[in-house]
Design a protein around this motif. Structure first.
Motif, PDB file in Angstrom:
ATOM      1  N   SER A  61      38.627  35.292  52.366  1.00 26.79           N
ATOM      2  CA  SER A  61      39.889  34.084  51.961  1.00 26.79           C
ATOM      3  C   SER A  61      41.230  35.652  51.456  1.00 26.79           C
ATOM      4  CB  SER A  61      39.246  33.130  51.380  1.00 26.79           C
ATOM      5  OG  SER A  61      40.456  32.552  51.468  1.00 26.79           O
ATOM      6  N   TRP A  62      41.729  35.329  51.490  1.00 29.46           N
ATOM      7  CA  TRP A  62      43.372  36.363  51.204  1.00 29.46           C
ATOM      8  C   TRP A  62      44.219  34.725  49.900  1.00 29.46           C
ATOM      9  CZ3 TRP A  62      47.951  34.530  53.459  1.00 29.46           C
ATOM     10  CH2 TRP A  62      48.140  34.429  54.188  1.00 29.46           C
ATOM     11  N   THR A  63      45.119  35.383  49.998  1.00 27.33           N
ATOM     12  CA  THR A  63      46.471  35.109  49.101  1.00 27.33           C
ATOM     13  C   THR A  63      46.998  36.022  48.921  1.00 27.33           C
ATOM     14  OG1 THR A  63      47.555  33.133  47.882  1.00 27.33           O
ATOM     15  CG2 THR A  63      45.584  34.769  46.979  1.00 27.33           C
ATOM     16  N   ARG A  64      48.713  35.885  49.354  1.00 24.40           N
ATOM     17  CA  ARG A  64      49.367  35.973  49.527  1.00 24.40           C
ATOM     18  C   ARG A  64      50.200  35.702  48.241  1.00 24.40           C
ATOM     19  NH1 ARG A  64      52.121  36.712  53.500  1.00 24.40           N
ATOM     20  NH2 ARG A  64      51.229  37.887  54.948  1.00 24.40           N
ATOM     21  N   THR A  65      50.955  36.774  47.018  1.00 24.89           N
ATOM     22  CA  THR A  65      51.586  36.275  45.300  1.00 24.89           C
ATOM     23  C   THR A  65      52.679  36.182  45.859  1.00 24.89           C
ATOM     24  OG1 THR A  65      49.250  36.120  45.084  1.00 24.89           O
ATOM     25  CG2 THR A  65      50.882  36.687  43.448  1.00 24.89           C
ATOM     26  N   TYR A  79      52.442  40.335  47.215  1.00 24.31           N
ATOM     27  CA  TYR A  79      51.279  41.596  47.192  1.00 24.31           C
ATOM     28  C   TYR A  79      50.286  40.205  47.755  1.00 24.31           C
ATOM     29  CZ  TYR A  79      49.930  40.313  42.813  1.00 24.31           C
ATOM     30  OH  TYR A  79      49.523  39.330  41.485  1.00 24.31           O
ATOM     31  N   SER A  81      46.197  39.523  47.570  1.00 23.19           N
ATOM     32  CA  SER A  81      44.874  39.974  47.862  1.00 23.19           C
ATOM     33  C   SER A  81      43.577  38.890  48.243  1.00 23.19           C
ATOM     34  CB  SER A  81      44.784  39.647  45.764  1.00 23.19           C
ATOM     35  OG  SER A  81      45.265  39.175  45.290  1.00 23.19           O
ATOM     36  N   ILE A  82      42.545  39.226  48.509  1.00 22.02           N
ATOM     37  CA  ILE A  82      41.551  39.323  49.454  1.00 22.02           C
ATOM     38  C   ILE A  82      40.468  39.294  48.841  1.00 22.02           C
ATOM     39  CG2 ILE A  82      43.010  40.547  51.331  1.00 22.02           C
ATOM     40  CD1 ILE A  82      40.884  42.271  51.641  1.00 22.02           C
ATOM     41  N   VAL A  83      39.376  38.118  49.566  1.00 21.72           N
ATOM     42  CA  VAL A  83      38.096  38.075  48.894  1.00 21.72           C
ATOM     43  C   VAL A  83      37.788  39.037  50.507  1.00 21.72           C
ATOM     44  CG1 VAL A  83      35.435  37.253  48.646  1.00 21.72           C
ATOM     45  CG2 VAL A  83      38.053  36.117  47.474  1.00 21.72           C
ATOM     46  N   MET A  94      36.076  41.135  45.220  1.00 20.44           N
ATOM     47  CA  MET A  94      38.155  40.467  45.203  1.00 20.44           C
ATOM     48  C   MET A  94      38.639  41.726  45.147  1.00 20.44           C
ATOM     49  SD  MET A  94      37.833  37.839  42.692  1.00 20.44           S
ATOM     50  CE  MET A  94      36.667  38.555  41.679  1.00 20.44           C
ATOM     51  N   GLY A  95      39.700  42.682  45.856  1.00 22.12           N
ATOM     52  CA  GLY A  95      40.687  43.310  46.155  1.00 22.12           C
ATOM     53  C   GLY A  95      41.864  43.112  45.866  1.00 22.12           C
ATOM     54  N   ARG A  96      42.141  43.999  46.566  1.00 24.68           N
ATOM     55  CA  ARG A  96      44.247  44.041  47.539  1.00 24.68           C
ATOM     56  C   ARG A  96      43.715  44.133  48.929  1.00 24.68           C
ATOM     57  NH1 ARG A  96      47.415  46.876  44.509  1.00 24.68           N
ATOM     58  NH2 ARG A  96      45.775  47.628  43.025  1.00 24.68           N
TER      59      ARG A  96
ATOM     60  N   HIS B 134      37.682  42.342  37.299  1.00 24.26           N
ATOM     61  CA  HIS B 134      37.627  42.642  38.860  1.00 24.26           C
ATOM     62  C   HIS B 134      38.576  41.173  39.158  1.00 24.26           C
ATOM     63  CE1 HIS B 134      33.273  43.492  39.438  1.00 24.26           C
ATOM     64  NE2 HIS B 134      33.046  43.117  38.149  1.00 24.26           N
ATOM     65  N   ALA B 138      42.394  42.404  41.163  1.00 22.41           N
ATOM     66  CA  ALA B 138      42.192  42.105  42.754  1.00 22.41           C
ATOM     67  C   ALA B 138      44.327  41.491  42.436  1.00 22.41           C
ATOM     68  CB  ALA B 138      41.801  41.033  42.871  1.00 22.41           C
ATOM     69  N   LEU B 140      44.566  38.817  40.794  1.00 18.29           N
ATOM     70  CA  LEU B 140      44.223  36.881  40.687  1.00 18.29           C
ATOM     71  C   LEU B 140      44.288  36.937  39.229  1.00 18.29           C
ATOM     72  CD1 LEU B 140      41.841  37.350  43.594  1.00 18.29           C
ATOM     73  CD2 LEU B 140      43.756  36.187  43.863  1.00 18.29           C
ATOM     74  N   GLN B 145      46.273  31.260  41.455  1.00 15.70           N
ATOM     75  CA  GLN B 145      45.568  32.039  42.809  1.00 15.70           C
ATOM     76  C   GLN B 145      44.928  31.832  43.453  1.00 15.70           C
ATOM     77  OE1 GLN B 145      47.561  35.309  39.768  1.00 15.70           O
ATOM     78  NE2 GLN B 145      47.779  36.173  42.022  1.00 15.70           N
ATOM     79  N   ILE B 149      43.161  30.855  47.076  1.00 18.92           N
ATOM     80  CA  ILE B 149      42.419  31.599  47.944  1.00 18.92           C
ATOM     81  C   ILE B 149      41.535  30.778  48.592  1.00 18.92           C
ATOM     82  CG2 ILE B 149      40.474  32.618  46.349  1.00 18.92           C
ATOM     83  CD1 ILE B 149      41.517  35.166  47.131  1.00 18.92           C
ATOM     84  N   GLN B 152      42.906  28.511  51.168  1.00 17.69           N
ATOM     85  CA  GLN B 152      43.321  28.869  52.411  1.00 17.69           C
ATOM     86  C   GLN B 152      42.079  29.312  53.395  1.00 17.69           C
ATOM     87  OE1 GLN B 152      46.331  30.451  53.308  1.00 17.69           O
ATOM     88  NE2 GLN B 152      46.938  32.217  52.309  1.00 17.69           N
ATOM     89  N   ARG B 153      40.958  29.011  52.818  1.00 16.88           N
ATOM     90  CA  ARG B 153      39.284  28.633  53.381  1.00 16.88           C
ATOM     91  C   ARG B 153      39.200  27.123  53.664  1.00 16.88           C
ATOM     92  NH1 ARG B 153      35.793  32.617  54.829  1.00 16.88           N
ATOM     93  NH2 ARG B 153      34.059  30.876  55.357  1.00 16.88           N
ATOM     94  N   ILE B 200      54.840  30.589  45.215  1.00 17.52           N
ATOM     95  CA  ILE B 200      53.802  31.037  44.278  1.00 17.52           C
ATOM     96  C   ILE B 200      52.539  32.055  44.377  1.00 17.52           C
ATOM     97  CG2 ILE B 200      52.482  30.409  42.368  1.00 17.52           C
ATOM     98  CD1 ILE B 200      55.174  29.043  41.727  1.00 17.52           C
ATOM     99  N   ALA B 201      51.862  31.771  45.494  1.00 21.48           N
ATOM    100  CA  ALA B 201      50.476  32.072  46.072  1.00 21.48           C
ATOM    101  C   ALA B 201      50.495  31.646  47.300  1.00 21.48           C
ATOM    102  CB  ALA B 201      49.829  32.140  44.923  1.00 21.48           C
ATOM    103  N   GLU B 202      50.217  32.312  48.341  1.00 21.09           N
ATOM    104  CA  GLU B 202      49.778  31.270  49.528  1.00 21.09           C
ATOM    105  C   GLU B 202      48.813  30.639  49.861  1.00 21.09           C
ATOM    106  OE1 GLU B 202      51.125  33.216  53.312  1.00 21.09           O
ATOM    107  OE2 GLU B 202      52.932  34.702  52.063  1.00 21.09           O
TER     108      GLU B 202
END
Ligand SMILES: [Zn+2]
Lengths: 134, 389
Positions: A61-65, A79, A81-83, A94-96, B134, B138, B140, B145, B149, B152-153, B200-202
């Motif tokens: 999954s992901w979000t754009r902040t 930016y 961020s993704i799982v 978790m990363g970018r 962690h 990221a 987060l 946020q 995330i 989104q799922r 804010i955060a998609e």
């Protein structure tokens, strides 16, 4: 060195510092365990072994902040961020994601990682930056 | 065999003080004292007789410090539900009831107080509970946020239509419009504002997020027997469940695949319905903690009101409003439009609704489900009723 070496996941941070990804599995039943802990909940054994994994994953999954949250001052907005679900072990990290294109990441999309750092205050935290697999 | 929590305690009084964030005219603890005094006044109980206190979400007001202002004679019991978010809100009632049923306390205040000056931003406090390297690496760093995330799922993997969250938001503002205490009182909410508010955060824009207020809320819980003798009609606690189960928790996003896009309520809802012998069909209205609108949708799904597949049929504006809807939700406006003091407005509205005092009365309502903060590592829910069914 720092607080990252205080926890059960210290070998993870050490491996990133050394330029690779290591993840823990139960020394007895070989089940991948994350977050890193002390005891395997499946077989009850104490003790883990750490094994290198390739920096290959799929987007879980992901979000754009877009909002400037405190502690993200070093990151350019927006930016992503993704799982990331690491290949062959099911562990999610978790990363970018490098976000040069306006395309949204897609769940299930293959990505490859490189190790960089994220500045937070005076700290520089090892971070996996993911890109779309070629 | 009736569960010990079933109808054995009741809310006898409520108090709520709410202000714009950063605009409280009183210090946080004074706000809390005022809310407690209001709750006792409603009930006709001398505040000095309150002998128990319970909160959630890392409230900083240790009850012993309230004793002077309240004239407390004996502080017999105080506790807090673990967890930094709103997940523990309903669990606090179960805890209070346990203290009363077991004879550890007679009159227990369930409370939450929050003023930015004293406690800082709630979102920051919630995150401080979880933040680690962690998450920081990221980028987060906020509940918005972390919930984005998951959302989104819900939308992109399970295919739940994003438009249904609009119906939840519209229903919240519709209710707030009639509620003089609400942030959204008297205002017509233009749904275009949701679409055009800043990202804010998609997938969340500003109006998908509940925005914090300063304030305090207090509810007085006593035994069902004692409640009969107090001034207000009793609102009974019928059941309460909290916690989580294997596969959900503080797992660095490694929750079980089939739980990831939920609010974390499946085991709690299951236990709550089993405990009370009730089902979603028995619930007349819902006070739903929606830190973010998508998480409100997940919570309704978790509690069995709909599924990923038929969510769009159930979560419709007409169905969610007090005026004729089958599933009236957040009849005071909820966290989104009534105001957000870490959710404490929700049980207060549950009580008012069941007394017939809501600004948006649900005709013939007997039961109300309170769902705590979704997405937290531990969550909780409770059912209230105006008669023991
Ligand atoms: Zn094992």
């Amino acid at each position: 060195m720092n607080h990252r070496l205080d926890g059960a996941d210290a070998p993870y941070w050490q491996s990133l510092e050394a330029g690779q990804l290591q993840l823990p599995r139960c020394a007895s039943c070989r089940r991948w365990l994350w977050p890193a802990g002390h005891r395997c909940s499946t077989c009850g054994s104490i003790g883990m072994v750490w094994e290198e994994r390739p920096l290959r994953a799929t987007v879980y999954s992901w979000t754009r902040t877009w909002h400037r949250f405190a502690l993200t001052e070093a990151l350019d907005l927006p930016y992503v961020s993704i799982v990331a679900e690491i290949e062959d072990c099911g562990i999610r990290l978790m990363g970018r994601m490098d976000d040069p294109s306006p395309d949204d990441p897609a769940i299930g999309e293959a990505v490859v990682g490189r190790i960089d750092r994220t500045r937070v205050g005076d700290d520089a935290i090892p971070t996996i930056i993911w890109s779309r697999a070629a | 065999m009736t569960h010990p929590l079933y109808g054995t305690t009741a809310v006898a009084g409520v108090g709520l003080r709410q202000f714009k964030r950063g605009a409280s005219p009183l210090p946080e603890r004074s706000l809390l004292v005022e809310a407690i005094l209001d709750a006792c006044l409603e009930a006709g109980l001398n505040p000095a007789e309150v002998d128990g206190f319970v909160s959630y979400g890392d409230d900083k007001n240790e009850p012993v410090r309230l004793m002077g202002d309240l004239g407390t004679r004996r502080l017999a019991w105080s506790a807090s539900v673990f967890g930094g978010g709103g997940g523990g809100i309903a669990g606090a009632f179960g805890l209070a009831a346990s203290a009363i049923i077991s004879g550890q306390a007679k009159a227990v205040i369930v409370f939450r107080a929050l003023a930015e000056g004293a406690s800082g931003r709630m979102s920051a406090a919630v995150m401080a509970h979880h933040l680690n390297d962690h998450l920081l690496a990221a980028g987060l760093v906020s509940p918005a946020q972390m919930c984005a995330i998951r959302a989104q799922r819900l939308f992109k993997h399970y295919g739940v239509s994003q438009s249904i969250v609009e119906d939840l938001v519209r229903a919240s503002y519709h209710h707030a419009r009639n509620n003089p205490e609400a942030v959204g009182f008297g205002q017509d909410f233009d749904i275009a504002a949701l679409h055009t508010s800043r990202w804010i955060a998609e997938p969340f824009r500003l109006f998908d997020c509940s925005r914090e207020n300063d304030g305090a809320g207090a509810l007085l819980l006593v035994s069902a027997e004692q409640a009969q003798d107090l001034a207000k009609p009793p609102v009974y606690l019928l059941g309460c469940a909290q916690g989580t189960e294997a596969g959900w928790g503080d797992l660095l996003e490694n929750d079980a695949d089939d739980l990831y896009a939920t609010g974390g309520f499946r085991p709690v809802a299951r236990d709550l319905y089993r405990q009370t012998g009730l089902s979603p069909a028995d619930i007349d209205c819902v006070q739903l903690y929606e830190n973010f609108d998508a998480q409100g949708v997940m919570s309704l799904i978790d509690h069995g009101f709909c599924t990923y597949e038929n969510a769009a049929e159930v979560i419709r504006f007409d169905n969610l409003i007090a005026q004729g809807g089958k599933l009236p939700v957040n009849t005071a406006g909820g966290n989104l439009a009534q105001g957000f003091i870490h959710g404490i407005g929700l049980p207060i509205e549950a009580v008012r609704q069941l007394r017939g005092e809501s600004a948006n009365p649900v005709s013939g309502a007997r039961t109300c489900l309170l769902a705590g903060g979704p997405g937290a590592p531990t969550v909780s829910s409770a059912i209230f009723a105006n008669k023991v069914l």
